[in-house]
Design an enzyme around this catalytic site. Structure first.
Site, PDB file in Angstrom:
ATOM      1  N   ASP A 173       0.843  -1.193   0.000  1.00  0.00           N
ATOM      2  CA  ASP A 173       0.000   0.000   0.000  1.00  0.00           C
ATOM      3  C   ASP A 173       0.881   1.248   0.000  1.00  0.00           C
ATOM      4  O   ASP A 173       1.982   1.238   0.559  1.00  0.00           O
ATOM      5  CB  ASP A 173      -0.847   0.034   1.285  1.00  0.00           C
ATOM      6  CG  ASP A 173      -2.118  -0.768   1.142  1.00  0.00           C
ATOM      7  OD1 ASP A 173      -2.383  -1.271   0.035  1.00  0.00           O
ATOM      8  OD2 ASP A 173      -2.846  -0.877   2.140  1.00  0.00           O
ATOM      9  N   CYS A 211      -2.856   1.677 -13.274  1.00  0.00           N
ATOM     10  CA  CYS A 211      -3.544   0.749 -14.185  1.00  0.00           C
ATOM     11  C   CYS A 211      -4.228   1.442 -15.358  1.00  0.00           C
ATOM     12  O   CYS A 211      -4.176   0.970 -16.493  1.00  0.00           O
ATOM     13  CB  CYS A 211      -4.552  -0.097 -13.414  1.00  0.00           C
ATOM     14  SG  CYS A 211      -5.704   0.844 -12.406  1.00  0.00           S
ATOM     15  N   HIS A 255     -10.193  -2.283 -17.838  1.00  0.00           N
ATOM     16  CA  HIS A 255     -10.530  -0.865 -17.916  1.00  0.00           C
ATOM     17  C   HIS A 255     -10.823  -0.488 -19.373  1.00  0.00           C
ATOM     18  O   HIS A 255     -10.007  -0.734 -20.254  1.00  0.00           O
ATOM     19  CB  HIS A 255      -9.354  -0.015 -17.424  1.00  0.00           C
ATOM     20  CG  HIS A 255      -9.111  -0.087 -15.951  1.00  0.00           C
ATOM     21  ND1 HIS A 255      -9.941  -0.749 -15.076  1.00  0.00           N
ATOM     22  CD2 HIS A 255      -8.130   0.449 -15.178  1.00  0.00           C
ATOM     23  CE1 HIS A 255      -9.472  -0.610 -13.841  1.00  0.00           C
ATOM     24  NE2 HIS A 255      -8.374   0.095 -13.876  1.00  0.00           N
TER      25      HIS A 255
END
Lengths: 363, 363, 363, 363
Positions: A85, A154, A254
């Site tokens: 993270d 991404c 996506h």
């Protein structure tokens, strides 16, 4: 050729789990070390992890004992993949690099560092020259050979994939407007996107995403400096990027609607744009590394494609699909781009970067 | 004031069903006639129709006997709402108008006719002056008083809603780029969008939709001609519109990401844009007609709004929601617009147009 | 008749928000107090709460200042609705009752207490006699008149709705097997069900749910003891209940497939079962209270109904829909039941219980 | 061993497309003939077909010319797979068998024929003895060696998978109640399930499905007759089956909640049931044919599994997953079963049946 020994940081998270799956049966890598928080350290991986992948957790991985994310525990690794993270990645990855380890990171923390290459491996592997130059220098001068390579965001990966070949062939872009429809897997799963937020719904906002797309695109389309040690962005004046990011009810993949203009007054035709994309072959494919796509960019002819469910897995998720290339009324062209956000948009890119580094004997 | 007698064409289809629901308990209208194909004619409505609405079919409607779509059967109607498919709407609606009936149509066939107003009733009711002028002329000259008013395409309605007040205040637009994420209800249900096409998926194409948005926006933002009998588009040179249309897994509510530039070099601030939208009050509200929204445009402050599931029903679907108004890097501004595609984007607009015509004693 | 003053505990959570919405414009109640954790206490409600409802937060509620969940702050309330988490509900609700307040709770903590009525208000309002008896006794003896009424688990409410009228008419049940397909709203939204868990998926497990359904059904079908102060379950030997609970990709509305057998050897016909359900009219409807359904149980004739999206809002969610009543090969009958889990299965039941108590002048 | 030449009937439909995908790169089969309606005949497959699979249509298949579904065109085929609609399958398949061809059919038409084996290949391949016996007889007597084998209904396949090993070990069942949550891919895609019917919804009905499950289960659990030429059902008195079938918003994978009782009064323990399922190894696995699962039945220990998205692809969809095996209050046991409806529930079973026939040199 011996297997390259690999470690994974943030091994219990969603990106870490993807790294593990991709590494577990990989012919070139041997997964030897898993790092996670102190809460997980000391436990067997199967006890530390809430496994959420469609593939079963590999048996030998189940019994690996998790260690803390300190470089001292990873000295036997030839390369370390970080799915940490952002809250922890900055300091931990730096500590690894400072202590001589090579880190390929999915976190955003070091992406803006000019000495850190930001790489979509099917698009700008030439930026890895920074690592090569650093290693050469380290050998000559006996300095630290540790390094960090960042995987792009991404949604950036899909966007730049078709743009880079176009820029190479037709010159720099001037304007770029994109609206994304992003999959929920991009947000992980603890807690990730809630079902009440996405069923029968669209969320027209993803925190920090638009800024990342707008900035990273310019770095990835940028060039290596004269001394070969930094990446310089395409100057602000040459490319304006505007992104609007949305979350939709899709698991993986996506979809991005992209309008763009070239800087040059001489514009290619729609057919020339499509041909350029079809002809593009990435370096990974030329090197013949394991995960390289056969066809880097799939140009689809049906007017209702690409679609995430049908096209995200082309070339195992390492290729990008483009459809509906056509003239735009306001800018020069518009098109639809689809990329697999957890493969070429995240962990898969990390693996492919490592394969390229290995093919070049840098790891 | 006596109730206005209403008929519905295409009564068994998805738009027809919506017209029926909105009319059935409406204080101003009395639903007296249902038209459908010759296959349905002669049957009770409940036997002719595959009812798919969340509200139960009104009891008295169930037993109405369906007639064919010929004007002779609708002479007792003060107004006729058409939910006909484009395959039939053109000729049938013309036959009704030629025989003295007023038709409010959801079909695309007559939208490009310069003598037919294309109306989003919360936005350009002034275009209904064409009907008024025609009726005045008919009274004077004893000519046919039949007319057609077209409802705009569903995705156009949401787009023009915030743009019109901005154009009124800050002058004409120059560039407009929009990417839509449209609900499946816009495609009806026989068969409509298949579940295999939309679960875990996005379809980046809706046949004819982009062309409709690009053209209709210009007509709706256009002006009435000097003789008051046609609408003239904003000249091509003044507004370039680019639309990319997508279908997403949402039942009702079209979400649209919109970037736009004004023609003038003097640009308003983001706050001025927001204030203009907040201040806008549509004529229907001023007239106090039944379905008029209290607040025409809701400007939402949370950064993740509007969302279709949470915001589509504001003012019973007759209002439009706008969020994330901000500077755009390429054009002047960008924002997110949400509208209920079957209310303000289709049947609801038809009802609101009829309410305005009735308030003005034109029907 | 003066408005009844109401407070809400757990006001910032998903059930609390529903209570607030139902109370805000209610003709019989005035919302005067909001309780939440000490973290929220002292803040305006709009600042303490992450509002997630489709209806806008009522304006006067926005500015109410949240207090801690202590009875001293709620002494001006005639009734208190609790949407507290089970982690806190047990002790807090008891403290309220001990200090003379009436609490209607959505939490599970006190459901098994024999002195606490467990009420689905369209089904077993006669169990509220326990409250009446307690209040009468308190008046006579000067003892504490505080009480707790528990709302049933959401999936239990739908199950017992058609069973109770059948038991009243045809005698006790012997066997009951149900499989549920439950909406995600039942799990709340912080974090609730994750999108990765429900898109393109079914989760065949809901923690504790099967046990609740199996136990609560028996209490609700049970009788008041001879002294009128406790509920006695249907003896174990008389009714065996088996529940299998699943989460599916539905926002609101629990669908339940139910097979059951009567104890008696004389079985009614399918038509008699359906007629019994159609004829049932709940006490709330007889009392004419505000939220009472016109038709308590809708028996649908189409073979593909009830469906959650189409039928959950019948009678504003206070009715239950039943379809496909037919013979079962193994047990006597099977059918499909649909109920709105956040209305008749949670907050709405709380409101309806309060309306009944008010109509009976018990609050 | 030479490849087995295969044809596909109904090649343009959804089941036909699946057969093609499974055959195209199969090491044992060579796809040589595609049959479809006269409308498609004469066209290249790519022009006749609306391809909707996630894998790209194999290149050599694209250019195969479609023929009509007449046996004369399929004489070079060693085996023919039928994905025909039930409207046509009955007559066409019979014509093929009458003319000496072996047909493996996904259609329901011949399933109830006692001379036609109804086979879930991981469960009752012993029923293929009917084919063997027929071929032996045909060789001896010079009669027609054509045959039909039926694949079971998709929801039946999942149901019988765990039941068969249990019946083999613990004796016949007495009662069986199942509620299914079935994927939309089971309905095909022209038009299949509409998106308006499945988003935010459950459809509690699938035409004919419950009857198929109730009947087919008994045939599959039945035995070969004394003369070895028919299947005899488990007598009605020995097994009562009740199915309730629902469609949910899942792409692939049927989830089934199953309650059941054994006939015998001596009941196994939960652990014995689970162990029996774990130990079961299907004949296909013993034969070592190409698509045989490594583990026939996966018994999952996590209490929230199996889930369709996570578990449907185990052993490439040829295995079945079972979870939550536990005591039932009304019957003996309950459990959750998951199977991939288009693999083991349809086309994949056809392929696996053909592999077994080939391994036994029957084709």
């Amino acid at each position: 050729m011996a297997k390259t020994k690999a470690g994974v940081l943030g091994a219990t998270g969603s990106v870490g789990q993807r790294f593990i799956l991709l590494l577990a049966n990989h012919p070139d890598f041997e997964l030897v070390k898993l790092g996670a928080s102190s809460r997980s350290a000391g436990k067997k991986y199967k006890d530390a992890c809430n496994w959420k992948q469609t593939d079963i957790i590999p048996e030998y991985v189940e019994n690996l004992v998790v260690v803390e994310c300190k470089s001292e525990f990873f000295q036997d690794c030839d390369i370390v993949f970080s799915g940490l993270d952002a809250d922890y990645a900055g300091i931990i990855e730096q500590e690894f690099a400072d202590n001589g380890l090579g880190v390929i990171s999915n976190a955003k923390n070091h992406r803006q560092d000019p000495e850190v290459p930001l790489v979509v491996p099917i698009i700008n592997p030439e930026h890895l020259a920074l690592v090569e130059n650093k290693i050469v220098k380290a050998k000559e001068q006996g300095t630290n050979k540790g390094f960090i390579v960042c995987i792009s965001n991404c949604s950036t990966a899909g966007l730049v994939a078709p743009l880079k070949p176009l820029v190479e062939k037709f010159g720099p872009l001037k304007y770029l407007i994109t609206t994304t429809m992003q999959a929920v897997s991009g947000a992980g799963f603890s807690p990730g996107v809630g079902s009440m937020d996405i069923l029968d719904n669209v969320i027209p906002y993803i925190g920090g995403e638009e800024e990342k797309m707008e900035w990273e695109t310019k770095k990835i389309l940028g060039s290596i400096s004269a001394d070969g040690l930094t990446i310089e962005n395409i100057p602000e004046s040459e490319l304006k990027v505007s992104a609007s990011c949305n979350r939709v009810a899709v698991i993986d993949g996506h979809t991005e609607c992209v309008s763009f203009s070239f800087k040059s007054e001489e514009k290619p035709s729609v057919d020339e744009v499509k041909q350029c994309l079809k002809d593009y072959q990435c370096e990974a494919t030329q090197l013949g590394v394991t995960s390289a796509p056969k066809q880097t960019i799939h140009v689809l002819d049906q007017n209702d494609r690409p679609q995430p469910r049908l096209d995200r897995n082309r070339d195992a998720g390492y290729a990008v699909s483009v459809g509906r290339v056509r003239k735009d009324t306001v800018l020069d062209f518009k098109m639809v781009v689809l990329s697999h956000n957890t493969i070429i948009g995240a962990a898969g890119s990390g693996i492919l970067i490592a394969e390229i580094l290995r093919a070049k004997k840098l790891i």
